[in-house]
Design a protein around this motif. Structure first.
Motif, mmCIF file in Angstrom:
data_model
loop_
_atom_site.group_PDB
_atom_site.id
_atom_site.type_symbol
_atom_site.label_atom_id
_atom_site.label_comp_id
_atom_site.label_asym_id
_atom_site.label_seq_id
_atom_site.Cartn_x
_atom_site.Cartn_y
_atom_site.Cartn_z
ATOM 1 N N GLU A 101 0.815 -1.226 0.000
ATOM 2 C CA GLU A 101 0.000 0.000 0.000
ATOM 3 C C GLU A 101 0.847 1.273 0.000
ATOM 4 O O GLU A 101 0.334 2.355 -0.312
ATOM 5 C CB GLU A 101 -0.914 0.014 1.231
ATOM 6 N N SER A 102 2.127 1.163 0.343
ATOM 7 C CA SER A 102 3.000 2.332 0.392
ATOM 8 C C SER A 102 4.444 1.856 0.231
ATOM 9 O O SER A 102 5.138 1.619 1.222
ATOM 10 C CB SER A 102 2.818 3.089 1.708
ATOM 11 N N MET A 103 4.902 1.732 -1.005
ATOM 12 C CA MET A 103 6.216 1.167 -1.276
ATOM 13 C C MET A 103 7.268 2.257 -1.451
ATOM 14 O O MET A 103 7.018 3.282 -2.086
ATOM 15 C CB MET A 103 6.154 0.286 -2.528
ATOM 16 N N ASP A 104 8.422 2.000 -0.908
ATOM 17 C CA ASP A 104 9.544 2.928 -1.021
ATOM 18 C C ASP A 104 10.274 2.662 -2.341
ATOM 19 O O ASP A 104 11.419 2.199 -2.366
ATOM 20 C CB ASP A 104 10.482 2.752 0.172
ATOM 21 N N ASP A 107 8.758 6.219 -8.962
ATOM 22 C CA ASP A 107 7.703 6.194 -9.976
ATOM 23 C C ASP A 107 8.220 5.589 -11.278
ATOM 24 O O ASP A 107 9.398 5.735 -11.628
ATOM 25 C CB ASP A 107 7.208 7.612 -10.287
ATOM 26 N N LYS A 127 -5.436 1.972 -2.384
ATOM 27 C CA LYS A 127 -4.064 2.452 -2.212
ATOM 28 C C LYS A 127 -3.063 1.485 -2.836
ATOM 29 O O LYS A 127 -2.072 1.904 -3.450
ATOM 30 C CB LYS A 127 -3.754 2.636 -0.729
ATOM 31 N N ALA A 128 -3.301 0.186 -2.676
ATOM 32 C CA ALA A 128 -2.377 -0.809 -3.216
ATOM 33 C C ALA A 128 -2.324 -0.739 -4.736
ATOM 34 O O ALA A 128 -1.242 -0.746 -5.329
ATOM 35 C CB ALA A 128 -2.785 -2.202 -2.754
ATOM 36 N N GLU A 130 -3.170 1.779 -6.619
ATOM 37 C CA GLU A 130 -2.554 3.057 -6.984
ATOM 38 C C GLU A 130 -1.030 2.950 -6.923
ATOM 39 O O GLU A 130 -0.325 3.456 -7.818
ATOM 40 C CB GLU A 130 -3.033 4.154 -6.037
ATOM 41 N N GLU A 131 -0.504 2.298 -5.897
ATOM 42 C CA GLU A 131 0.939 2.114 -5.767
ATOM 43 C C GLU A 131 1.488 1.227 -6.878
ATOM 44 O O GLU A 131 2.554 1.509 -7.451
ATOM 45 C CB GLU A 131 1.279 1.500 -4.411
ATOM 46 N N ARG A 134 1.631 3.259 -9.909
ATOM 47 C CA ARG A 134 2.621 4.337 -9.812
ATOM 48 C C ARG A 134 4.021 3.861 -10.175
ATOM 49 O O ARG A 134 4.768 4.564 -10.867
ATOM 50 C CB ARG A 134 2.627 4.900 -8.381
ATOM 51 N N VAL A 135 4.390 2.683 -9.703
ATOM 52 C CA VAL A 135 5.772 2.221 -9.897
ATOM 53 C C VAL A 135 5.978 1.497 -11.224
ATOM 54 O O VAL A 135 7.108 1.119 -11.555
ATOM 55 C CB VAL A 135 6.215 1.317 -8.727
ATOM 56 N N ASN A 205 -6.737 4.375 -12.138
ATOM 57 C CA ASN A 205 -5.279 4.403 -12.197
ATOM 58 C C ASN A 205 -4.746 4.119 -13.599
ATOM 59 O O ASN A 205 -3.568 3.768 -13.769
ATOM 60 C CB ASN A 205 -4.703 3.402 -11.190
#
Length: 245
Positions: A101-104, A107, A127-128, A130-131, A134-135, A205
């Motif tokens: 849900e929030s990966m370091d 993009d 959120k997952a 979307e992440e 994003r990446v 997304n």
């Protein structure tokens, strides 16, 4: 990072899960899920790949045989340790502890993104997804497999039987109630989301749905069928997606 409500359960079963999955997956992963996953992943030669929710890394290692590099993320520290111990011969895999849900991660990094049987363990699929988007690079491939949201609300569905107790169908109830549930067969907590929740998250997304499969467990497992494996409805759904923008 806030601990997901079901993370404690995963921490408790690290050894059991690692032993059961091994290097090929259990029978349902090996014969039902994985063949479709790798069909959808396509050629990974020279690609930068993300394994989001990697578990003990058995799919990371398979992908690393072709990929340029695999980055593998999981929120269970014990499974990441198992994955590292199993991957000592692989220099092109990087394992990271983290929540999908929030990966370091930067993009638009990955050519190919895999999220295999993970979303039902996450508290916020919006959120997952979307992440994951994003990446992933523009025009990058994404493969997502999960429990089938229409038929695998396992705390509420049950077999329909005839007078001879033969299973002739499935009764599904309380489909629209989303959130954390407990599987009545295995006592395992997971999240139930409606099919529209998945599809709408893909849409917002910019993830184009290229193909979807709902594997027939009875056809694929044959004599390996068990009572828990459904005869009449799919247990899993696998999505092949492309990031458009």
């Amino acid at each position: 990072m806030q601990k997901p409500p079901n993370k404690k359960r995963w921490e408790e079963i690290v050894d059991f899960w690692d032993k059961g999955i091994g290097e090929e997956g259990d029978v349902r992963h090996k014969l039902v899920i994985n063949p479709i996953v790798f069909e959808f992943l396509g050629d990974m030669t020279g690609k930068l790949v993300l394994d989001a929710g990697c578990g003990n890394g058995y799919l990371s290692r398979r992908m690393a045989n072709k990929a340029k590099k695999v980055v593998a993320v999981d929120f269970t520290e014990g499974l990441i340790e198992k994955a590292k111990n199993r991957s000592k011969d692989y220099s092109n895999i990087e394992y990271k502890v983290g929540n999908v849900e929030s990966m370091d991660l930067h993009d638009r990094t990955f050519d190919v993104t895999l999220c295999n049987m993970v979303l039902m363990d996450l508290e916020h699929i919006d959120k997952a997804i979307e992440e994951l988007a994003r990446v992933t690079k523009i025009a990058g491939r994404m493969v997502i497999s999960t429990q089938h949201p229409c038929f695998e609300n396992a705390h509420k569905d049950y077999p329909l039987r005839d007078v001879k107790t033969n299973e002739i169908g499935r009764v599904v109830t309380d489909y629209f109630t989303q959130g954390l549930v407990v599987d009545k067969y295995e006592g395992f907590p997971h999240y139930h989301w409606t099919l529209s929740s998945y599809l709408n998250a893909f849409s917002v997304n910019n993830l184009y749905l290229d193909e979807v499969k709902e594997p027939n467990n009875k056809e694929l497992l044959g004599e390996k069928m068990t009572e828990v494996v459904r005869n009449h409805t799919p247990m899993f759904i696998i999505f092949k997606l492309k990031r458009l923008g």
